[in-house]
Design a protein around this motif. Structure first.
Motif, PDB file in Angstrom:
ATOM      1  N   ILE A 215      18.518 -19.054  33.986  1.00 43.43           N
ATOM      2  CA  ILE A 215      17.891 -20.315  34.382  1.00 43.43           C
ATOM      3  C   ILE A 215      16.653 -20.008  35.211  1.00 43.43           C
ATOM      4  O   ILE A 215      16.702 -19.185  36.132  1.00 43.43           O
ATOM      5  CB  ILE A 215      18.855 -21.198  35.200  1.00 43.43           C
ATOM      6  CG1 ILE A 215      20.191 -21.366  34.467  1.00 43.43           C
ATOM      7  CG2 ILE A 215      18.239 -22.566  35.473  1.00 43.43           C
ATOM      8  CD1 ILE A 215      21.242 -22.097  35.282  1.00 43.43           C
ATOM      9  N   VAL A 223      15.062 -27.061  38.287  1.00 44.93           N
ATOM     10  CA  VAL A 223      15.210 -26.335  37.023  1.00 44.93           C
ATOM     11  C   VAL A 223      13.973 -26.528  36.154  1.00 44.93           C
ATOM     12  O   VAL A 223      13.509 -27.661  35.952  1.00 44.93           O
ATOM     13  CB  VAL A 223      16.469 -26.800  36.272  1.00 44.93           C
ATOM     14  CG1 VAL A 223      16.547 -26.143  34.896  1.00 44.93           C
ATOM     15  CG2 VAL A 223      17.722 -26.479  37.074  1.00 44.93           C
ATOM     16  N   SER A 226      16.136 -23.173  30.710  1.00 44.45           N
ATOM     17  CA  SER A 226      17.359 -22.388  30.647  1.00 44.45           C
ATOM     18  C   SER A 226      17.546 -21.897  29.218  1.00 44.45           C
ATOM     19  O   SER A 226      17.191 -22.598  28.263  1.00 44.45           O
ATOM     20  CB  SER A 226      18.558 -23.239  31.075  1.00 44.45           C
ATOM     21  OG  SER A 226      19.777 -22.531  30.896  1.00 44.45           O
TER      22      SER A 226
END
Length: 478
Positions: A215, A223, A226
């Motif tokens: 990730i 984030v 991923s």
């Protein structure tokens, strides 16, 4: 005509001899600083390496630490040239540590009471500072970025931490994951293993034993992307095609390293015995590396921007196929071949369960953390001479509180400067004797006959400083 031709030929021979003498004199002064250049075929950038170019010697006297360690899960260099180890104290990871849902079981035992992070001098392994007591349950990964931030993973807590020691050694400035709660969504981890940090502040987390993914996060912990799927036979719940496991599938992404000059993130795919490299910008697959000598399991990988790109790899006990020696390897990303090795020369110190490794920026030193026996191994490259400029920068830095810096050794910059000064005077003397003997005699005569005080001019403080500055400039260009 003949006399003139002979005279010219004699003069030419003398000039060639003079050039050879000067070249030899300069080569003698440079000594081991000379570089051997191998012929490379046209229109290629391949660096040809011999199998002995990166051989290492074992330093059995390191560290000088009067303390019993727990399982050492990680080792890294900090920004000041010290070596930092992350160990598990009295906690041991065995079959009773986690249940089938990957939940950490001995929570009631509490965190590790002793300091889990020890900062040691690179030179002798003497203790500089320590911290990390009463916080971690099952330490795993350690990464220290260029700002000296500590990035730590704990597989028991299922969390990732960022510590800034100038702020606090007891409270992280960033925490990701849910305490003691394994998960597979974007806000959760399941036994995260490793972190790699970019200069931009973006970072990658290998997640890990359960989820088999990587990730990418922003500096604030959001984030970005991923990728990866779990191919580990004990945990996968999907059907895999027959044949080799395809790219972007991980049987435990166990360690990460970032190749900045290539903008690649490389992953130690532990149970597949391979290193997979991905474009750091978008996570797309780039290349894969393995070797029969390494075998079916490898535990860590680190990158060095040397000789077109080198991967330092440590393998471990093999579960599949013939048993192989447990060793460290240097693999060329250009040729895919092993170009060096490192392992303890004393069989009593031989690798058993190595877990992580770290290398100095110039590849001169390698450290290997071992779970059992609980220790850290040090290796130095054969015929290795530390970079003088790098050493100067290290010994003049100071560490932020609460980690005081201990000097790495004697004041070598002064010694280096004196040797360069003496070498330069040697070259000057040779050149002067060959090219300007008459001028030197004339200067000495004038000095003796007219002004004796002018002799001091050749050793004045001002000229010494000027020569030293010139030598430092040449040294920096080497």
């Amino acid at each position: 005509m003949f006399t003139s031709s002979l005279k010219n030929t004699t003069t030419g021979v003398k000039m060639k001899l003079l050039v050879l003498l000067l070249t030899g004199a300069i080569a003698g002064v440079k000594g081991e600083q000379q570089i051997s250049i191998e012929t490379v075929p046209p229109n290629t950038n391949v660096t040809h390496l011999r199998n002995s170019d990166y051989e290492y010697e074992y330093v059995s006297s390191w560290p000088s630490l009067d303390r019993k360690l727990g399982s050492v899960s990680a080792v890294a260099f900090d920004s000041y040239g010290n070596v930092v180890i992350f160990h598990r104290g009295s906690h041991v990871w065995d079959q009773s540590t986690f249940n089938q849902r990957n939940e950490y079981l001995p929570i009631d035992r509490g965190p590790i009471a002793e300091s889990t992070l020890l900062i040691l001098t690179n030179q002798t392994g003497a203790l500089v500072s320590e911290w990390g007591a009463n916080y971690f349950y099952m330490p795993h990964g350690l990464t220290i970025d260029r700002h000296n931030n500590y990035w730590l993973t704990d597989v028991g807590l299922h969390q990732v931490f960022k510590f800034d020691l100038s702020v606090s050694s007891t409270e992280p400035i960033l925490t990701l994951g849910n305490r003691f709660k394994p998960g597979n969504d974007i806000r959760s981890f399941c036994k995260p293993t490793s972190v790699a940090v970019l200069d931009s502040g973006d970072f990658f987390v290998a997640d890990g034993y359960c989820n088999g993914r990587v990730i990418k996060f922003s500096p604030e912990g959001s984030v970005i992307l991923s990728w990866g799927k779990n191919s580990f036979s004990l945990t996968r719940t999907f059907s895999m095609p027959t044949g080799p496991v395809p790219a972007s599938f991980f049987a435990i992404p166990h360690a990460l390293t970032y190749a900045a000059d290539k903008d690649l993130l490389c992953v130690a795919d532990r149970e597949q015995g391979r290193v997979q490299c991905f474009n750091a910008g978008n996570g797309t697959f780039h290349s894969m590396y393995s070797h029969p000598q390494i075998g079916s399991r490898l535990f860590s990988v680190k990158y060095a921007p040397l000789s077109g790109g080198l991967l330092y790899i440590i393998n471990g006990p093999q579960f599949i196929g013939q048993p192989l020696p447990i060793s460290g390897f240097v693999l060329s990303m250009v040729s895919g071949e092993i170009v060096g090795k490192f392992s303890p020369s004393n069989q009593q110190m031989a690798f058993s369960n190595p877990h992580e490794l770290s290398i100095s920026p110039d590849g001169g030193q390698v450290y290997v953390a071992e779970l059992s026996p609980t220790k850290v191994h040090k290796f130095t490259r054969k015929n290795y001479l530390p970079d003088a400029e790098e050493h100067r920068s290290l010994v003049t830095k100071t560490s932020p509180s609460p980690v005081p810096m201990i000097p790495m050794g004697p004041d070598e910059p002064t010694v280096v400067s004196d040797s360069l000064y003496a070498s330069t005077l040697t070259v000057v003397a040779i050149v002067s004797s060959l090219l300007a003997t008459s001028c030197l005699v004339l200067c000495l005569s004038r000095t003796i006959c007219f002004k004796g005080n002018r002799r001091q001019r050749f050793s004045s403080t001002v000229e010494n400083i000027s020569l030293r500055s010139l030598n430092h400039s040449e040294d920096n260009q080497a």
